[in-house]
Write a protein that holds these residues in place. Sequence first.
Motif, mmCIF file in Angstrom:
data_model
loop_
_atom_site.group_PDB
_atom_site.id
_atom_site.type_symbol
_atom_site.label_atom_id
_atom_site.label_comp_id
_atom_site.label_asym_id
_atom_site.label_seq_id
_atom_site.Cartn_x
_atom_site.Cartn_y
_atom_site.Cartn_z
ATOM 1 N N ASP A 231 32.724 33.054 44.735
ATOM 2 C CA ASP A 231 32.515 34.327 44.777
ATOM 3 C C ASP A 231 33.866 34.899 44.481
ATOM 4 O OD1 ASP A 231 29.774 34.281 45.979
ATOM 5 O OD2 ASP A 231 30.647 35.028 47.647
ATOM 6 N N ASN A 232 35.254 34.272 44.649
ATOM 7 C CA ASN A 232 35.864 34.198 44.387
ATOM 8 C C ASN A 232 36.628 33.911 43.180
ATOM 9 O OD1 ASN A 232 37.184 35.251 47.479
ATOM 10 N ND2 ASN A 232 37.508 32.737 47.444
ATOM 11 N N ASN A 233 36.001 32.852 42.794
ATOM 12 C CA ASN A 233 36.582 32.226 41.740
ATOM 13 C C ASN A 233 35.761 33.381 40.186
ATOM 14 O OD1 ASN A 233 37.565 30.448 41.730
ATOM 15 N ND2 ASN A 233 35.896 28.812 42.289
ATOM 16 N N ARG A 234 34.270 34.045 40.727
ATOM 17 C CA ARG A 234 33.363 35.562 39.775
ATOM 18 C C ARG A 234 34.569 35.958 39.280
ATOM 19 N NH1 ARG A 234 29.643 35.100 41.914
ATOM 20 N NH2 ARG A 234 28.669 33.485 41.410
ATOM 21 N N GLN A 239 37.936 39.790 36.570
ATOM 22 C CA GLN A 239 39.570 40.435 36.424
ATOM 23 C C GLN A 239 40.145 40.063 35.407
ATOM 24 O OE1 GLN A 239 41.414 39.657 40.295
ATOM 25 N NE2 GLN A 239 39.268 41.066 41.052
ATOM 26 N N GLY A 240 40.406 38.707 34.848
ATOM 27 C CA GLY A 240 40.859 38.113 33.816
ATOM 28 C C GLY A 240 40.225 38.845 32.277
ATOM 29 N N MET A 241 38.606 38.916 32.337
ATOM 30 C CA MET A 241 38.577 39.247 31.092
ATOM 31 C C MET A 241 38.696 40.882 31.123
ATOM 32 S SD MET A 241 37.393 36.205 29.484
ATOM 33 C CE MET A 241 35.550 37.995 28.672
#
Length: 696
Positions: A231-234, A239-241
């Motif tokens: 969940d955190n990585n998704r 956010q990065g995209m």
Amino acid sequence: MSWDSGTTDSEKAAINGLSLDSEDQQERIQARRQRIAARIEAKRREALGEDPASLSDQKEEPRKSYKQIEESRQRLGKLVSDGTQLVTNIQIAVDARETQRRATEEELKRLRVEKIDNEAKSSYEKFQAITKKWLLSREKQIPQELWALLNSQQQQCGQLIEDKNKLIGELQQELKRKDDQYVKDLKKQSEDIDLLIERMEDQVKSLIKTYREELLHTEKSFEEERRELLDNNRKKWEQGMQSRRDIELESLLNRMKKVEEYEKQLNQLRVQDGEEYNMIKIKLETDVQILQQQLQHIKATFQLNQEKLEYNFQVLKKRDEENTITKSQQKRKITRLQDVLNNLRIKLDKQIRQYKEENQSLTDDFRRIVEQYKELQKKMRHFASVDAKKFHDIWVMNEEEMKQLVQRALEADRIIQEQQLGLPWTAPDLQFLENVGPLVPEPKQQKSASRLAQEVMAASATDGQRDLIKSGDEDSESQPFSPRTVKQILELLCDESGFLIESKLLQLLSPLDKDDQSLMKLDSIFGALRIEVEEDVYKLVDFFLKYRQQDETPQEKADGVHHPSTSTPTDLIHPNDVLRALKAFTMEFHQPREKTSHTRQTSSDDRDSSEDAAYWDAAAHVIPESRLKVWDALESAMEKYYDVLTSRTELITETSALRQQNGELRMLLHQYLNSKINTELEIPPTQMMKVEFTQS
């Protein structure tokens, strides 16, 4: 994995469930590895431009999986230690019972042995009393007294046998009790083993159950942690995209603005360049007109200069012809000289090449010989050290064995003197046993060169003197040269070697007499030449005398003239040859001594072994010959004593067998006399025995 800058290495390792202060070696190693990996990851992130502080929130608290693993490990460790203690309690109780049983058994054994010894002593005393009464039976002449004595002996024998049977019965009862106790112990041991197996099975079942439960808990914690990480990585990816799309849109707008600005600048540059082109064109046309006028003026000047140059050319042509003739002559001369120079250069190159080849060959030979010499020296030092170590080890091994044998021999001698012979024993001188390792004799003390010079200068210089130089010790050896010869050589050395003495020292020596000046000069000369002991002085004297013999003329050699060591003053070396002889002596004697000093120190062939035989002979004769003769006499006496004891043992064995047979015959006789069948006979055997006994 990135760590906060405020977190220490020990805290980072503890977060992962590992500690650098743990008692487990593998755990400490794993903690160090994790710490190194964390540092490498932090440096990598710092090199990529990532902010470690932005990721510090992720590691403010330990991960759930690590917490669960640590809790499971502690819970399982406590369960294993409790189960081990529960199982080992049985062994501790069994060891305590066995210790108590052995103590009780030891006490019973002591009482039993004491009882047997007391019974044996009392039986032996009773048997001796019975044996003495048998001897008294020969003195009895009255049948009634003999019958009474026989009844008394029979009662005593019966009492003795009854005591023996009673002791045998007690021992059999004790043996039976031991058998019963053994059966009980086996039963108790079987019960303990069953209980131990039962507890071990319970412990194994409990461990298996607990391990499964902890494994399920650990797997659940890992699954929860995996879902949280996904969940955190998704979220981070989204956010990065989004931030990347915003940055690309902003960069596109900035690029369009820059394109418009560049178009405006290009238009301005086109207008400015057109104006500059027109101005430069007008200026260049004006310059062309001016240059055409200058060209007409230069053409007129060129025509005038051309006529002058033609005249000068004719003059120079005549001079050139003359110079050509001179140049050809000089060229021929240069060619001739060049040939000579080339020949000389060829010869020079040939000589240089030849000398280089010879030099290279000699250099290679020198290096090869030096390498061989160094390798030979290395091998010599190696083998010398190995041989010395081997000799030392073998010496120490034999010496230890010799000391043990000497101690055993002295101990045997002491026991023989004190216990066997009853004589006082005094220990011999064992000072040689204090030595450890090969014998190292004390080095021979040599007289110093200054002391020898002082004695030579003080000696008498009469023509008939032939006394040898001696040291203060009366046992010193004779020397090879007379004091007169040595004194003359030393005086000649003082007179011709003044350059080895400092000028300040010469000024200080001027008030002293000649002998004192000579002694002080000799001290300085000896220090410069590194002459330290009397042996070096005698080498110098011998070299000077031999140098004089080498410089003899062929006519003197043909006449048989020679110069012994006790030469007259006229036969000594010429003063003009002192410096050459001194230089030759320095080159010959000091360099070889410096080169071979190390080899002499490491070589074991120079060891003085003259005292080795006496050392080992002293160990071999630590027991004197008179004592060995006493040993031989004692040995023969002990052998005779051993033969007597052997024969006595055989007699005792035979007596014991006869006693046993006698006892068996008594028992058969008693049974035969007390048998019921004797009452049924008309003439009982007892009646016949009484009649025969009465007739006898």
